[in-house]
Design a protein around this motif. Structure first.
Motif, PDB file in Angstrom:
ATOM      1  N   TYR A   1      -6.665  21.463   3.981  1.00 54.21           N
ATOM      2  CA  TYR A   1      -5.970  22.736   3.883  1.00 54.21           C
ATOM      3  C   TYR A   1      -6.298  23.295   2.504  1.00 54.21           C
ATOM      4  O   TYR A   1      -5.835  22.774   1.492  1.00 54.21           O
TER       5      TYR A   1
ATOM      6  N   SER B   1      -0.320  18.247  10.017  1.00 56.61           N
ATOM      7  CA  SER B   1      -0.810  19.574   9.640  1.00 56.61           C
ATOM      8  C   SER B   1       0.352  20.550   9.509  1.00 56.61           C
ATOM      9  O   SER B   1       0.435  21.347   8.574  1.00 56.61           O
ATOM     10  N   LEU B   2       1.280  20.471  10.477  1.00 55.46           N
ATOM     11  CA  LEU B   2       2.430  21.355  10.438  1.00 55.46           C
ATOM     12  C   LEU B   2       3.310  21.047   9.222  1.00 55.46           C
ATOM     13  O   LEU B   2       3.805  21.954   8.549  1.00 55.46           O
TER      14      LEU B   2
ATOM     15  N   ASP C   1      -2.544  17.114   4.588  1.00 54.85           N
ATOM     16  CA  ASP C   1      -3.643  17.844   5.225  1.00 54.85           C
ATOM     17  C   ASP C   1      -4.701  18.132   4.176  1.00 54.85           C
ATOM     18  O   ASP C   1      -4.720  19.220   3.586  1.00 54.85           O
TER      19      ASP C   1
ATOM     20  N   GLY D   1       1.884  12.519  13.925  1.00 53.69           N
ATOM     21  CA  GLY D   1       0.915  13.414  14.540  1.00 53.69           C
ATOM     22  C   GLY D   1       1.132  14.877  14.200  1.00 53.69           C
ATOM     23  O   GLY D   1       0.394  15.733  14.639  1.00 53.69           O
ATOM     24  N   TYR D   2       2.155  15.196  13.429  1.00 51.62           N
ATOM     25  CA  TYR D   2       2.414  16.593  13.085  1.00 51.62           C
ATOM     26  C   TYR D   2       2.114  16.865  11.611  1.00 51.62           C
ATOM     27  O   TYR D   2       2.726  17.745  11.003  1.00 51.62           O
TER      28      TYR D   2
ATOM     29  N   ALA E   1       2.354  19.843   6.428  1.00 41.77           N
ATOM     30  CA  ALA E   1       1.680  20.378   5.234  1.00 41.77           C
ATOM     31  C   ALA E   1       2.011  21.856   5.078  1.00 41.77           C
ATOM     32  O   ALA E   1       2.329  22.329   3.987  1.00 41.77           O
ATOM     33  N   ASP E   2       1.962  22.590   6.196  1.00 40.52           N
ATOM     34  CA  ASP E   2       2.303  24.014   6.148  1.00 40.52           C
ATOM     35  C   ASP E   2       3.703  24.220   5.618  1.00 40.52           C
ATOM     36  O   ASP E   2       3.958  25.079   4.772  1.00 40.52           O
ATOM     37  N   LEU E   3       4.650  23.437   6.168  1.00 44.67           N
ATOM     38  CA  LEU E   3       6.042  23.645   5.807  1.00 44.67           C
ATOM     39  C   LEU E   3       6.285  23.315   4.341  1.00 44.67           C
ATOM     40  O   LEU E   3       6.993  24.047   3.634  1.00 44.67           O
TER      41      LEU E   3
END
Lengths: 254, 278, 305
Positions: B95, B55-56, B92, B52-53, B58-60
């Motif tokens: 993004y 998106s985060l 993601d 469930g994380y 992907a950012d990292l």
């Protein structure tokens, strides 16, 4: 009302638990740290801050729910404060509901505090405060309601350490139920498929409450999804609470 | 143990490990932290492994990738560019920044525009409403690769997406011209001229039309002169001879109704003025 | 007199151990407690006293048997409105003050809200804790916890109060205070069920007792009926008499210095001893006739098992 009296007492006890503030501290650190993280990215900074913020609320909220929830009933049994309570004219289910609601109130306040810190950071960067943030956070809270019920269920018959492990397992399985879905869809028709499909429907699907990606990319969420997700959460929580009441009903307190 | 001794031990050990670390940091390491990311198999199941994380995550991974590609010590860092950016895309897909930035790194640092196309194609596949991806691909094809056919295809894709800027069509027409597809170029510049409200753009369009028309005409004339030479054995004295010899039905004039300039000594035709000087 | 608590043929076993082995704790307990009396429930550690209490209070569900409080099922809400319970080694929510604690418990009963405040003040005075009304429970001493526990048991003005080892861990002054409170409860018309193994206190205040050994009630009835008044042994502490002279008058034990403790079992021999002391010009320091104590009864019952 007796349930309310127990709920308020539970709230008073839970709010004093230092673990909450430790987790709140870590959540704040994460949220504030996202500012630094955002500096390292090329492109959209708001996304990083929003992602970290929502993830912190979700993760630390779940940790709070599990860590306090697993001790909720166990502590009362272990310290024997339960004996005097149950010898009073209250039903066992009233006791359970009171404990549950008390913890929910505590979590609500903690989540609100984390939300405020998150919003302050957003505003400091002059990013707009989207209405969809609150929707995602509302569903995070709904997920917490379910996780708390599960933690409390395990607390009724297991030690805090085991309860914590079981609750974490529930959380992880809840985010992986897709795997079973894929498996079920690939199966040939027949008895095994039906049984597997039954398991798929029973196993919790916590992705239902996960709107973090939609919020971050400003994607629209159809209203039907709100209604169905909320109902799913409500019914599953009631299911878990009913299970807890059954386990607790005829339990001998040696 | 005495308190003073303990404090000394504390300070000494702290100083030592800090010193050792600062020396160790200077030693170049072939494997930087997080590089094991390269070995994660991509695939649509990766997203769900993040509970469930995604998106985060992907950012990292994206932030890590930016630091990784910024580190000039790692020689083979471009080997896995597509793979790493595909991981981000799986985690993601919506993004958008990584697709663009990945392409930039591919073109300007790895000097491999085909790598950029892979990244941008993936971006378009997962985000069919984003015209920016084929648009940028078109730029890279036209400017860096000088592959005008490819550029044309990308610009055409861009034009098909709602919300694409009007300039996409102009670039398409231009690429068509440069790829010597005069027909398409002419049609598109004509369309731009007819549909635009902006006077400046109309002028630009007309200039291009002139350019295309001129090129078409000059090609036709050149062809006719060759034929004449074959038949008659020498260059014509003027352009009208092409008509009287029966090779051309009429002598084209430029869009301003001026004659094309013919030099009988060299046999070269040219337009009376440069298209951009109009 | 009415029966306020009736236990009939109560059985309970537990499965313990990794390979569950059944252990029978209560093997057919039957007893009756009448209104307005102080009932003592005795037994050695592990006999099942606390288990019995928990069955009565609905904390444990018996395998077999019937329990009635004031003629109703012990699990009914009406029955619970009329009882109060003080467990052994009580532990309460530390962060609450005495007043907050009693207020919370009051909210769980059907007690009227208007009377809550006065009720709390009265109870705190009764157990001697008015000075600690706003003190947090975490700062309470063992004796204070026992007292606040008693207050909690009385919060709903119950007619039947269950006390499990209420005098454990208290200093002599504390024990006297609690004993006085229990006697006062009886004077107010309440019934008290007292579970303990401190026999002196039971002897002092209980009207009827039941002795529990290994899950069986081996003896039950009014205290004075169970303990005979027959003098069993007379203990005479004397000095100035040599052991040769005492002969077989009784068992000799040396006390401090040159004093001798003489245990005389036959009443007739007491006169002979006194005669001897008069003749030899010795001294009598004390003369105590001992009847059968509860302790003797107790020990005898346990040994029999």
């Amino acid at each position: 009302m007796k349930i309310l009296a127990i709920a308020l007492n539970t709230f008073k006890e839970a709010i004093r638990d230092r673990i909450l503030y430790l987790l709140l501290f870590f959540a704040s650190v994460c949220i504030i740290f996202s500012r630094l993280l955002a500096l390292l990215t090329v492109g959209d900074r708001a996304k990083i801050i929003t992602d970290v913020g929502l993830a912190s609320l979700s993760l630390f909220g779940a940790l709070m729910a599990i860590m306090i929830g697993t001790g909720l009933v166990y502590k009362e049994i272990d310290k024997r404060t339960l004996y005097t309570l149950l010898s009073k004219p209250i039903q066992r289910y009233q006791f359970l509901l009171g404990k549950y609601l008390g913890l929910l109130l505590t979590l609500f306040i903690m989540l609100a505090l984390m939300t405020v810190i998150f919003l302050i950071l957003i505003l400091l960067h002059n990013y707009p405060v989207e209405g969809s943030f609150f929707i995602a956070i509302l569903f995070i809270f709904m997920e917490l309601c379910l996780i708390t019920a599960v933690a409390m269920l395990f607390s009724c018959f297991s030690t805090p350490i085991l309860s914590t492990l079981f609750s974490l397992a529930f959380y992880l399985i809840g985010h992986l139920s897709w795997g079973l879905e894929t498996l079920v869809n690939k199966m040939p028709q027949g008895g095994v498929k039906t049984v597997a499909r039954f398991f798929y429907l029973v196993i919790p699907d916590l992705e239902n409450f996960n709107f973090k990606t939609e919020v971050v990319h400003h994607l629209p969420i159809p209203p039907k999804v709100f209604i169905y997700s909320s109902l799913y959460g409500l019914f599953y929580t009631v299911f878990i609470l009913a299970l807890a009441m059954i386990v607790f009903r005829r339990r001998d307190f040696i | 143990m005495r308190k003073g001794l303990l404090i000394l031990l504390l300070v000494l050990s702290c100083g030592l490990f800090m010193g050792v670390k600062s020396i160790a940091d200077k030693i170049p390491r072939s494997n930087i932290p997080g590089a094991s990311l390269i070995y994660i198999p991509s695939g649509k199941y990766l997203k769900h492994a993040t509970f469930g994380y995604s998106s985060l995550m992907a950012d990292l991974v994206y932030i890590w990738a930016i630091q990784y590609y910024g580190d000039h010590n790692i020689a083979e860092r471009y080997d896995h560019l597509d793979h790493i950016f595909s991981i981000i895309a799986e985690l993601d897909p919506r993004y958008l920044d990584p697709y663009e930035v990945g392409a930039i790194i591919a073109v300007y640092e790895a000097r491999d525009p085909y790598l950029a196309f892979k990244v941008l194609d993936r971006g378009l596949e997962k985000n069919p409403d984003q015209w920016i991806f084929p648009y940028q691909a078109g730029h890279y094809a036209a400017i860096n690769l000088k592959d005008y056919d490819l550029a044309r295809q990308y610009y055409k894709k861009t034009m098909a997406i709602e919300g694409a800027p009007a300039i996409a069509q102009r670039l398409y027409a231009d690429a068509a011209y440069k790829g010597t597809d005069f027909r398409t170029a002419w049609e598109n510049w004509l369309e731009v001229y007819q549909t635009s409200d902006d006077e400046r753009i109309k002028k630009i369009a007309f200039n291009h039309m002139y350019q295309v028309r001129t090129a078409m005409d000059l090609a036709e004339l050149k062809d006719a002169i060759e034929k004449y030479k074959k038949i008659k054995g020498s260059l014509p004295d003027n352009l009208d001879q092409l008509k009287s010899a029966g090779i051309l039905d009429s002598i084209p004039k430029d869009l301003d109704e001026r004659d094309y300039i013919y030099d009988p000594e060299t046999g070269i035709v040219d337009s009376p003025l440069k298209w951009w000087k109009r | 007199m009415d029966t306020v608590l009736q236990i009939e043929d109560l059985h309970k076993s537990f499965k313990t151990g990794f390979i569950p082995k059944e252990k029978k704790i209560l093997d057919g307990i039957s007893l009756e407690v009448k209104a307005g009396e102080i009932f003592g429930y005795l037994g050695p550690n592990g006999a099942g006293k606390t288990t019995t209490l928990k069955c009565v209070l609905g904390l444990i569900f018996p395998d077999k048997g019937n329990i009635e409080i004031f003629g109703q099922s012990n699990l009914s809400m009406q029955a619970k409105e009329k009882i109060g319970f003080l467990p052994e080694n009580p532990y309460f929510y530390d962060y609450l003050s005495a007043t907050e604690f009693l207020s919370f418990y009051c909210d769980l009963t059907a007690a009227k809200k208007e009377r809550k405040k006065t009720q709390i003040t009265t109870l705190l005075r009764m157990v001697g804790l008015e000075h600690a009304a706003n003190l947090q429970l975490r700062k309470f001493s063992r004796g204070m916890l026992q007292r606040i526990g008693l207050a909690q048991a009385l919060i709903n003005e119950p007619s039947l109060v269950f006390l499990d080892e209420p005098l454990g861990g208290l200093d002599p002054l504390g024990r006297k205070d609690i004993r006085d409170v229990i006697v006062r409860l009886k004077e107010e018309g309440k019934t008290v069920f007292l579970s303990s193994h401190i026999l002196q206190d039971i002897e002092m205040i209980c009207d009827r007792v039941a002795i529990l050994v290994e899950g069986h009630v081996v003896n039950q009835g009014p205290l004075q009926d169970l303990v005979s008044e027959k003098v069993q042994v007379t203990e005479i502490t004397i000095s100035g008499i040599g052991s040769e002279d005492l002969g077989d008058l009784g068992e000799r034990y040396s006390a401090q210095g040159d004093r001798v403790l003489l245990k005389v079992f036959e009443e007739e021999k007491i006169a002979s001893v006194l005669q001897l002391i008069l003749e030899k010009k010795g001294r009598v320091h004390s003369l105590i006739p001992r009847t059968e104590t509860l302790e003797d009864l107790f020990v005898g019952a346990v040994r029999q098992k």
